[in-house]
Design an enzyme around this catalytic site. Structure first.
Site, PDB file in Angstrom:
ATOM      1  N   GLU A 124       0.829  -1.197   0.000  1.00 13.12           N
ATOM      2  CA  GLU A 124       0.000   0.000   0.000  1.00 13.12           C
ATOM      3  C   GLU A 124       0.866   1.251   0.000  1.00 13.12           C
ATOM      4  O   GLU A 124       0.931   1.962  -0.982  1.00 13.12           O
ATOM      5  CB  GLU A 124      -0.908  -0.029   1.231  1.00 13.12           C
ATOM      6  CG  GLU A 124      -1.997   1.007   1.181  1.00 13.12           C
ATOM      7  CD  GLU A 124      -3.129   0.677   2.131  1.00 13.12           C
ATOM      8  OE1 GLU A 124      -2.891  -0.092   3.075  1.00 13.12           O
ATOM      9  OE2 GLU A 124      -4.232   1.196   1.922  1.00 13.12           O
ATOM     10  N   GLU A 126       1.735  19.164  41.911  1.00 14.16           N
ATOM     11  CA  GLU A 126       0.790  20.087  42.539  1.00 14.16           C
ATOM     12  C   GLU A 126       1.487  21.102  43.433  1.00 14.16           C
ATOM     13  O   GLU A 126       1.043  22.227  43.536  1.00 14.16           O
ATOM     14  CB  GLU A 126      -0.247  19.296  43.350  1.00 14.16           C
ATOM     15  CG  GLU A 126      -1.273  18.644  42.449  1.00 14.16           C
ATOM     16  CD  GLU A 126      -2.426  18.025  43.209  1.00 14.16           C
ATOM     17  OE1 GLU A 126      -2.303  17.838  44.433  1.00 14.16           O
ATOM     18  OE2 GLU A 126      -3.428  17.722  42.560  1.00 14.16           O
TER      19      GLU A 126
END
Lengths: 508, 103
Positions: free
Chosen positions: A68, A311
Site C-alpha cells: 500500500e 501540585e
C-alpha cells in the site's frame, strides 16, 4: 526446509514489549501470523516493530513487503517512533520489497495471472539479508490492486506455503470492518488461519482503549483475552500484560514497608515490591502525608526514592515533610531522594512521560511516587491520560520499582473517581482516604479497597495526623455508608448484638 | 513509424507463461508486423530484474516504447484489452490487409 508438522511448535520471541508474555513466548516460529485490525489500530506499526525488535534485540534480519504505502512513506512514518530503517538497510539487516501500486495508469488485466514474481522477489530479499523475519502489509491492499479476488486468494495461500518453505517467521496484516465482527475482510483468514492476533481500538463510554488479543495459535498456547497496549514515542507498541504479569511476578512476594507500620499491617505485611498502589482521596485528607511516609519508609531502608510532584513546589513539599518530622533535605543530601516538581501545564503528557522515564533511568530509584495523577489528568484527553498511565505503569513494573500514585477525588465525602476503570484496573492496590462526618465532627477514614494477591484488612479505620505523621486507629464501628459519601450512624446496641454473634478474631 | 519495444515477464515456463508468449506473438504478428521487438524474461533466472521493475504478478507485459510506458498483466488471452492497453490504435495499422482479425 520442511518441518514435521507433528512436532511441537517453537516460539520466536517478538521482542515487542509485553507481547511475548501475552503470546506465551512469542510468535509461532516458521509460521505466518495474521494481524487483523480496523483502520488505525496499529497493524502496520506492529508489523514493522516485529522486524525492528528482531534487528535491535536479536540481531535478526527482516524483509518488509509493502502493498500500500511506498517504502519511502514507511521509512518516514516510523521515523517518529525512533526507528532508523535506513540505517538498518545500510547495515544489511533490513530490506523492502516494494509492491505498492506504481503511480500512473491503472494496470490492465487480460487473463489469468499469479503472484510468482512477488514470491521470487521475496525469496531474493530473504536470501540477500539472511532474513528470519518477514512482514507483509497489508493483504487488503493487494485485493485493491487487482480485480480478480479469487486468483489473489489462491495466490496468497501459495505465498503462505512459500514463506513456510523459506523457514521464515512471518506476520501479515489485514483489515477488518468491526471490532467484534468477522476476523478480516476478503476472507483472508482462511489461508493463514493457524495464527491470528487481533488489534482493537475501541471507544468505550467515550474512552479510547487499544487492546491486543491472541485469537488463536494452532498447536501451541497463548494467554486469553484482551490486553491493553499503547504506542509510545521512541518505543512503539508497549503491551501491558496486566493479569499475565501478576502471575509471573507474584512468585517473588517481596514486601516493602509503606512507611507506616499500621498501614503495613492492614496490607497484610506491606506493599509488594513491584506493585503500583493508587491512593485516592479528597483534597487535604492526607495523600501528600502518605506519600511522604512512603518515601521516608524507603529512605530509612537505604532505598532510592523519586518524587514526581505536579501540585506543589519543592519548597512546599520540604516544608510539609518537616512539619511531619521528615527531613527531605537530608534525604536529598544522602542521595536517596530526588524531587522533580513540575507544573503539569509546562508540556504535553507524552513529554512528561519521556522526562519521567529519563529521570527513572538516570536516578534508578527503588520507589517512585507521583503526587498527583489528577493534576496530569486535567491536561489530556481520557485516551491520552490512559496511555500515559499505562506507559508509566509498565515502565515502573518492568524495573521492579514500587509505585505510589495519588488521585484527588472531586467531592469531599465519598468519591467516584477511583472507579474510573482506566486507572484502577492497572494498579495492584487501592487505598482510599475519606472524610467522615460523625456527629457534627469531621474525621478522617482510611481503607484498603484492593490488594492484589494478598489478604488485607477490610475495615474502614479512623486516622489522625500530628507532628510525627499519620496514626491509624480503630475501625469506624458505628457508621456505615462512608465510601458512598453518606455516613449513617448505626445504633451501638445493634452493633454489639451483631458482634456477639461471632467469636471476633482480633485484627492481624 | 516508431518501433514497439515489449518485454514479457514470466516466472518459469508454466502453461500460463507459454500461453502468454503464444498470445503475444500472435497479437504482434497481427497488429505490428515487423515493427516490434519482443523479449521474454524469466524471473526465476533473473529475480533482480523483477525487483528493478517492481513486478508483482506474472505474466506482466511492459511496453517500454513508444511512450507512455504501459503495464498489462495476465496471460493476454483478451486480445481487445491487450490492443487497447498497448495503445495500438486501429489507425496505426491501416495498411490494408492487417486491419482485421485473422478470422
Amino acid at each position: 526446509m520442511s518441518k514435521e508438522t507433528m512436532s511441537t511448535i517453537e516460539k520466536l520471541p517478538s521482542g515487542v514489549p509485553g507481547l511475548d508474555i501475552v503470546t506465551d513466548g512469542g510468535l509461532p516460529q516458521g509460521r505466518t501470523t495474521l494481524i487483523s485490525g480496523t483502520a488505525g489500530s496499529g497493524k502496520t506499526i506492529l508489523a514493522a516493530q516485529f522486524l525492528v525488535e528482531g534487528v535491535k534485540k536479536f540481531g535478526e534480519s527482516g524483509v518488509f513487503i509493502t502493498f500500500e504505502e511506498s517504502a519511502v512513506d514507511i521509512r518516514r512514518n516510523v521515523a517518529s517512533l525512533g526507528w532508523d530503517i535506513e540505517a538498518y538497510e545500510a547495515a544489511g539487516h533490513w530490506t523492502f520489497v516494494d509492491a505498492s501500486p506504481q503511480p500512473g495508469e491503472p494496470v490492465v488485466e487480460t487473463g489469468d495471472y499469479d503472484l510468482g514474481a512477488l514470491i521470487v522477489r521475496i525469496e531474493l530479499a530473504v536470501q540477500r539479508v539472511g532474513a528470519t523475519r518477514v512482514a507483509l502489509d497489508s493483504l487488503g491492499a493487494i485485493f485493491n490492486q487487482f480485480q480478480n479476488a479469487s486468483i489473489i486468494r489462491n495466490e496468497l495461500f501459495r505465498l503462505a506455503v512459500a514463506l513456510k518453505q523459506m523457514g521464515v517467521t512471518a506476520v501479515m496484516t489485514a483489515e477488518r470492518d468491526d471490532e467484534y465482527g468477522r476476523i478480516a475482510r476478503h476472507g483472508v483468514e482462511e489461508f493463514v488461519a493457524d495464527n491470528v492476533i487481533v488489534l482493537r481500538n475501541v471507544l468505550e463510554t467515550e474512552k479510547r482503549r487499544r487492546t491486543v488479543e491472541v485469537l488463536k495459535f494452532r498447536g501451541t498456547t497463548h494467554q486469553k483475552g484482551e490486553y491493553p497496549f499503547t504506542v509510545m514515542p521512541d518505543e512503539g507498541i508497549v503491551v501491558i500484560p496486566l493479569s499475565a504479569i501478576k502471575l509471573k511476578q507474584r512468585s517473588s512476594n517481596v514486601r516493602i514497608s509503606s512507611g507506616n507500620a499500621e498501614l503495613d499491617a492492614m496490607c497484610g505485611g506491606g506493599f509488594f515490591r513491584d506493585s503500583i498502589v493508587l491512593l485516592s482521596g479528597a483534597t487535604g485528607c492526607g495523600k501528600t502525608l502518605m506519600t511522604t511516609e512512603f518515601i521516608a519508609g524507603g529512605v530509612n531502608r537505604g532505598e532510592r526514592c523519586l518524587l514526581l510532584a505536579f501540585e506543589e513546589s519543592r519548597h512546599q513539599l520540604m516544608r510539609n515533610a518537616s512539619g511531619w518530622g521528615r527531613d527531605f533535605e537530608a534525604y536529598e543530601q544522602a542521595g536517596l531522594l530526588e524531587i522533580i516538581a513540575t507544573y503539569p501545564e509546562t508540556c504535553g503528557l507524552e513529554d512528561h512521560l519521556i522526562a519521567i522515564k529519563h529521570a527513572i533511568e538516570r536516578f534508578n530509584p527503588n520507589r517512585v511516587a507521583v503526587d498527583s495523577l489528577s493534576a496530569l489528568e486535567r491536561m489530556a484527553s481520557v485516551k491520552g491520560f490512559r496511555e500515559f498511565v499505562i506507559g508509566l505503569t509498565s515502565f515502573i513494573k518492568d524495573r521492579e520499582i514500587a509505585g505510589l500514585f495519588t488521585v484527588t477525588t472531586d467531592t469531599l465525602l465519598g468519591g467516584e473517581s477511583v472507579t474510573d476503570g482506566h486507572i484502577s484496573t492497572i494498579t495492584d492496590s487501592i487505598i482510599l482516604l475519606r472524610y467522615v462526618e460523625m456527629l457534627g465532627e469531621m474525621k478522617r477514614g482510611l481503607t484498603v479497597l484492593k490488594m492484589r494477591g494478598s489478604p488485607h484488612d477490610k475495615d474502614i479505620r479512623e486516622f489522625s495526623i500530628d507532628g510525627t505523621g499519620m496514626h491509624i486507629g480503630r475501625a469506624f464501628r458505628s457508621v456505615s455508608g462512608i465510601l458512598a459519601g453518606h455516613p449513617q450512624h448505626v445504633p451501638p446496641r445493634e452493633l454489639e448484638r451483631m458482634e456477639a454473634l461471632f467469636q471476633d478474631v482480633p485484627a492481624a | 513509424m516508431s518501433n514497439y519495444k515489449l518485454r514479457l515477464y514470466i516466472t518459469g515456463h508454466t502453461a500460463q507463461a507459454e500461453r502468454a508468449i503464444a498470445n503475444l506473438k500472435r497479437i504482434c504478428a497481427e497488429e505490428l508486423q515487423g515493427r516490434y521487438q519482443m523479449e521474454v524474461i524469466d524471473l526465476v533466472e533473473d529475480p533482480e530484474e523483477g525487483e528493478r521493475q517492481r513486478i508483482v504478478v506474472t505474466p506482466t507485459l511492459i511496453k517500454q516504447l513508444p511512450p507512455p510506458l504501459r503495464r498489462i498483466i495476465g496471460d493476454l488471452s483478451d486480445k481487445e484489452r491487450v490492443v487497447s492497453g498497448l495503445d495500438l490504435l486501429p489507425t496505426l495499422t491501416d495498411d490494408g490487409d492487417a486491419s482485421g482479425d485473422a478470422s
